[in-house]
Design a protein around this motif. Structure first.
Motif, PDB file in Angstrom:
ATOM      1  N   PRO A   1       8.122   9.019  10.285  1.00  0.00           N
ATOM      2  CA  PRO A   1       9.351   8.970   9.786  1.00  0.00           C
ATOM      3  C   PRO A   1       9.870   8.413   8.400  1.00  0.00           C
ATOM      4  O   PRO A   1       9.173   7.318   8.062  1.00  0.00           O
ATOM      5  N   VAL A   2      10.388   9.098   7.737  1.00  0.00           N
ATOM      6  CA  VAL A   2      10.804   8.411   6.309  1.00  0.00           C
ATOM      7  C   VAL A   2      12.409   8.637   6.301  1.00  0.00           C
ATOM      8  O   VAL A   2      13.183   9.371   6.743  1.00  0.00           O
ATOM      9  N   ARG A   3      12.896   7.616   5.112  1.00  0.00           N
ATOM     10  CA  ARG A   3      14.360   7.671   4.848  1.00  0.00           C
ATOM     11  C   ARG A   3      14.451   8.651   3.672  1.00  0.00           C
ATOM     12  O   ARG A   3      13.586   8.881   2.862  1.00  0.00           O
ATOM     13  N   GLY A   4      15.632   9.196   3.425  1.00  0.00           N
ATOM     14  CA  GLY A   4      15.951   9.940   2.510  1.00  0.00           C
ATOM     15  C   GLY A   4      15.693   9.156   1.149  1.00  0.00           C
ATOM     16  O   GLY A   4      14.995   9.904   0.193  1.00  0.00           O
ATOM     17  N   LYS A   5      15.628   7.834   0.990  1.00  0.00           N
ATOM     18  CA  LYS A   5      15.578   7.197  -0.082  1.00  0.00           C
ATOM     19  C   LYS A   5      13.816   7.185  -0.413  1.00  0.00           C
ATOM     20  O   LYS A   5      13.559   7.218  -1.673  1.00  0.00           O
TER      21      LYS A   5
ATOM     22  N   GLY B   1      13.347  10.395  -2.032  1.00  0.00           N
ATOM     23  CA  GLY B   1      13.976  10.409  -3.260  1.00  0.00           C
ATOM     24  C   GLY B   1      12.889   9.803  -4.221  1.00  0.00           C
ATOM     25  O   GLY B   1      12.695  10.056  -5.397  1.00  0.00           O
ATOM     26  N   VAL B   2      12.370   8.588  -3.996  1.00  0.00           N
ATOM     27  CA  VAL B   2      11.359   7.784  -4.754  1.00  0.00           C
ATOM     28  C   VAL B   2      10.228   8.905  -4.903  1.00  0.00           C
ATOM     29  O   VAL B   2       9.883   8.740  -6.576  1.00  0.00           O
ATOM     30  N   GLU B   3       9.722   9.553  -4.031  1.00  0.00           N
ATOM     31  CA  GLU B   3       8.462  10.499  -4.423  1.00  0.00           C
ATOM     32  C   GLU B   3       9.048  11.550  -5.217  1.00  0.00           C
ATOM     33  O   GLU B   3       8.130  12.251  -6.091  1.00  0.00           O
ATOM     34  N   LEU B   4      10.180  11.927  -5.226  1.00  0.00           N
ATOM     35  CA  LEU B   4      10.771  12.806  -6.196  1.00  0.00           C
ATOM     36  C   LEU B   4      11.254  12.503  -7.434  1.00  0.00           C
ATOM     37  O   LEU B   4      11.843  13.237  -8.278  1.00  0.00           O
ATOM     38  N   ASP B   5      11.214  11.114  -7.867  1.00  0.00           N
ATOM     39  CA  ASP B   5      11.292  10.447  -8.941  1.00  0.00           C
ATOM     40  C   ASP B   5      12.883  10.568  -9.578  1.00  0.00           C
ATOM     41  O   ASP B   5      13.285  10.631 -10.336  1.00  0.00           O
ATOM     42  N   LEU B   6      13.599  10.497  -8.226  1.00  0.00           N
ATOM     43  CA  LEU B   6      15.090  10.344  -8.484  1.00  0.00           C
ATOM     44  C   LEU B   6      15.596   8.994  -8.710  1.00  0.00           C
ATOM     45  O   LEU B   6      14.806   7.916  -8.303  1.00  0.00           O
TER      46      LEU B   6
ATOM     47  N   PRO C   1      22.774  14.884  -2.199  1.00  0.00           N
ATOM     48  CA  PRO C   1      22.389  16.219  -2.270  1.00  0.00           C
ATOM     49  C   PRO C   1      21.002  16.452  -1.550  1.00  0.00           C
ATOM     50  O   PRO C   1      20.604  17.266  -0.666  1.00  0.00           O
ATOM     51  N   LEU C   2      20.041  15.279  -1.716  1.00  0.00           N
ATOM     52  CA  LEU C   2      18.765  15.319  -1.040  1.00  0.00           C
ATOM     53  C   LEU C   2      18.763  15.100   0.426  1.00  0.00           C
ATOM     54  O   LEU C   2      18.352  15.994   1.303  1.00  0.00           O
ATOM     55  N   ARG C   3      19.782  14.225   0.941  1.00  0.00           N
ATOM     56  CA  ARG C   3      20.048  13.947   2.329  1.00  0.00           C
ATOM     57  C   ARG C   3      20.521  15.281   2.795  1.00  0.00           C
ATOM     58  O   ARG C   3      20.378  15.657   4.101  1.00  0.00           O
TER      59      ARG C   3
END
Length: 112
Positions: free
Chosen positions: A64-68, A71-76, A86-88
């Motif tokens: 399981p992963v958090r939205g955050k 987001g880190v993986e997407l460089d947000l 928007p990601l969530r």
């Protein structure tokens, strides 16, 4: 005005029936991407590319992963207020359509 909004919403709901490919619909004069419901035998390749990328990140996490975390993986800019909403929303849409599971603690994992 309300009748036009209702008609557009009704047309969009009709268009969101499960399919084997991603479609777009017109809402308010803009093209809106529709994510198909997961069906047996359907691969993630029917998802739009940005949703495929989200699926890959969640699967590669191994749990399981958090939205955050996504987001880190997407460089947000995860520390900027509102940047992850928007990601969530996309992760929740994938969960609502059967591609992911949303856990009670708001983490996401790949559906079996």
């Amino acid at each position: 005005m309300a009748m036009r909004v209702w008609e557009r919403m009704h047309a969009q709901l009709d268009a969101e029936k499960p399919s084997t490919q991603a479609d777009t619909a017109q809402v308010g004069g803009r093209g809106v991407l529709l994510v198909p419901h997961r069906k047996a035998g359907a691969g993630e390749d029917i998802l739009p590319p940005d949703y495929q990328r989200l699926m890959k990140i969640v699967r590669d996490a191994g749990g399981p992963v958090r939205g955050k975390d996504v987001g880190v993986e997407l460089d947000l800019e995860v520390e900027v207020k509102g940047r992850l909403e928007p990601l969530r929303g996309k992760l929740s849409k994938l969960a609502g359509r059967g591609w992911l599971r949303k856990l009670p603690d708001a983490r996401f994992q790949a559906a079996p």
